[in-house]
Design a protein around this motif. Structure first.
Motif, PDB file in Angstrom:
ATOM      1  N   TYR A  53       0.195  84.613  69.320  1.00  0.00           N
ATOM      2  CA  TYR A  53       1.255  85.515  68.863  1.00  0.00           C
ATOM      3  C   TYR A  53       0.789  86.965  68.828  1.00  0.00           C
ATOM      4  CZ  TYR A  53       3.421  81.211  67.045  1.00  0.00           C
ATOM      5  OH  TYR A  53       3.958  79.970  66.902  1.00  0.00           O
ATOM      6  N   LYS A  79       5.451  85.900  72.928  1.00  0.00           N
ATOM      7  CA  LYS A  79       5.512  84.676  72.123  1.00  0.00           C
ATOM      8  C   LYS A  79       5.563  85.009  70.624  1.00  0.00           C
ATOM      9  CE  LYS A  79       2.830  80.416  71.601  1.00  0.00           C
ATOM     10  NZ  LYS A  79       1.586  79.750  71.975  1.00  0.00           N
ATOM     11  N   ASP A  82       9.038  86.313  69.718  1.00  0.00           N
ATOM     12  CA  ASP A  82       9.973  85.192  69.573  1.00  0.00           C
ATOM     13  C   ASP A  82       9.783  84.532  68.212  1.00  0.00           C
ATOM     14  OD1 ASP A  82      10.788  85.743  72.168  1.00  0.00           O
ATOM     15  OD2 ASP A  82       9.584  84.140  73.066  1.00  0.00           O
ATOM     16  N   TYR A  83       8.518  84.374  67.817  1.00  0.00           N
ATOM     17  CA  TYR A  83       8.180  83.762  66.525  1.00  0.00           C
ATOM     18  C   TYR A  83       8.715  84.611  65.366  1.00  0.00           C
ATOM     19  CZ  TYR A  83       5.273  81.886  62.759  1.00  0.00           C
ATOM     20  OH  TYR A  83       4.826  81.345  61.577  1.00  0.00           O
ATOM     21  N   ARG A  85      11.155  86.789  65.483  1.00  0.00           N
ATOM     22  CA  ARG A  85      12.632  86.739  65.504  1.00  0.00           C
ATOM     23  C   ARG A  85      13.130  85.474  64.815  1.00  0.00           C
ATOM     24  NH1 ARG A  85      13.703  87.872  70.670  1.00  0.00           N
ATOM     25  NH2 ARG A  85      14.404  89.979  70.299  1.00  0.00           N
ATOM     26  N   LYS A  86      12.501  84.324  65.116  1.00  0.00           N
ATOM     27  CA  LYS A  86      12.887  83.061  64.471  1.00  0.00           C
ATOM     28  C   LYS A  86      12.717  83.147  62.957  1.00  0.00           C
ATOM     29  CE  LYS A  86      11.927  79.771  68.127  1.00  0.00           C
ATOM     30  NZ  LYS A  86      10.675  79.765  68.848  1.00  0.00           N
ATOM     31  N   LEU A  87      11.573  83.692  62.528  1.00  0.00           N
ATOM     32  CA  LEU A  87      11.303  83.836  61.089  1.00  0.00           C
ATOM     33  C   LEU A  87      12.368  84.681  60.417  1.00  0.00           C
ATOM     34  CD1 LEU A  87       7.489  84.629  60.681  1.00  0.00           C
ATOM     35  CD2 LEU A  87       8.698  82.631  59.840  1.00  0.00           C
ATOM     36  N   ASN A  89      15.400  85.318  61.428  1.00  0.00           N
ATOM     37  CA  ASN A  89      16.729  84.681  61.458  1.00  0.00           C
ATOM     38  C   ASN A  89      16.840  83.563  60.440  1.00  0.00           C
ATOM     39  OD1 ASN A  89      17.900  86.315  63.396  1.00  0.00           O
ATOM     40  ND2 ASN A  89      17.099  85.088  65.083  1.00  0.00           N
ATOM     41  N   SER A  90      15.685  83.009  60.025  1.00  0.00           N
ATOM     42  CA  SER A  90      15.717  81.870  59.107  1.00  0.00           C
ATOM     43  C   SER A  90      15.575  82.286  57.653  1.00  0.00           C
ATOM     44  CB  SER A  90      14.586  80.897  59.444  1.00  0.00           C
ATOM     45  OG  SER A  90      13.339  81.482  59.116  1.00  0.00           O
TER      46      SER A  90
END
Length: 91
Positions: A53, A79, A82-83, A85-87, A89-90
């Motif tokens: 990352y 990568k 992306d990680y 962004r996921k964090l 969004n959650s």
């Protein structure tokens, strides 16, 4: 001294812009520290480097008084973005 060129990674300011989540560089650092991804010096913990990352770059610079110093800069791979962004969004 050669300047390290990182073609496949961006610095945190650029990462914050690309993610476009309403956070600037400093708030992004804060967010990642609060998730225990970065330490208090904004250096990623080893497992996040091993996961591909982040990467750290040593930058040498000279202070006005002639002292040589090293700055450690954290850069983010795709990568990692992306990680993050996921964090975000959650949350």
């Amino acid at each position: 001294f050669p300047v390290t060129i990182v073609n496949d990674a961006v610095d945190m300011a650029q990462c914050a812009k690309v993610l476009n989540m309403g956070l600037g560089r400093n708030r992004l650092f804060e967010f990642l520290r609060s998730r225990a991804i970065l330490d208090r010096n904004n250096i990623p913990f080893q497992r996040y480097i091993d996961n591909g990352y982040f990467r750290t770059i040593e930058q040498k610079y000279t202070k006005a008084d002639g002292t040589n110093c090293i700055n450690i800069k954290t850069v983010v791979y795709q990568k990692g973005m992306d990680y993050i962004r996921k964090l975000m969004n959650s949350k």
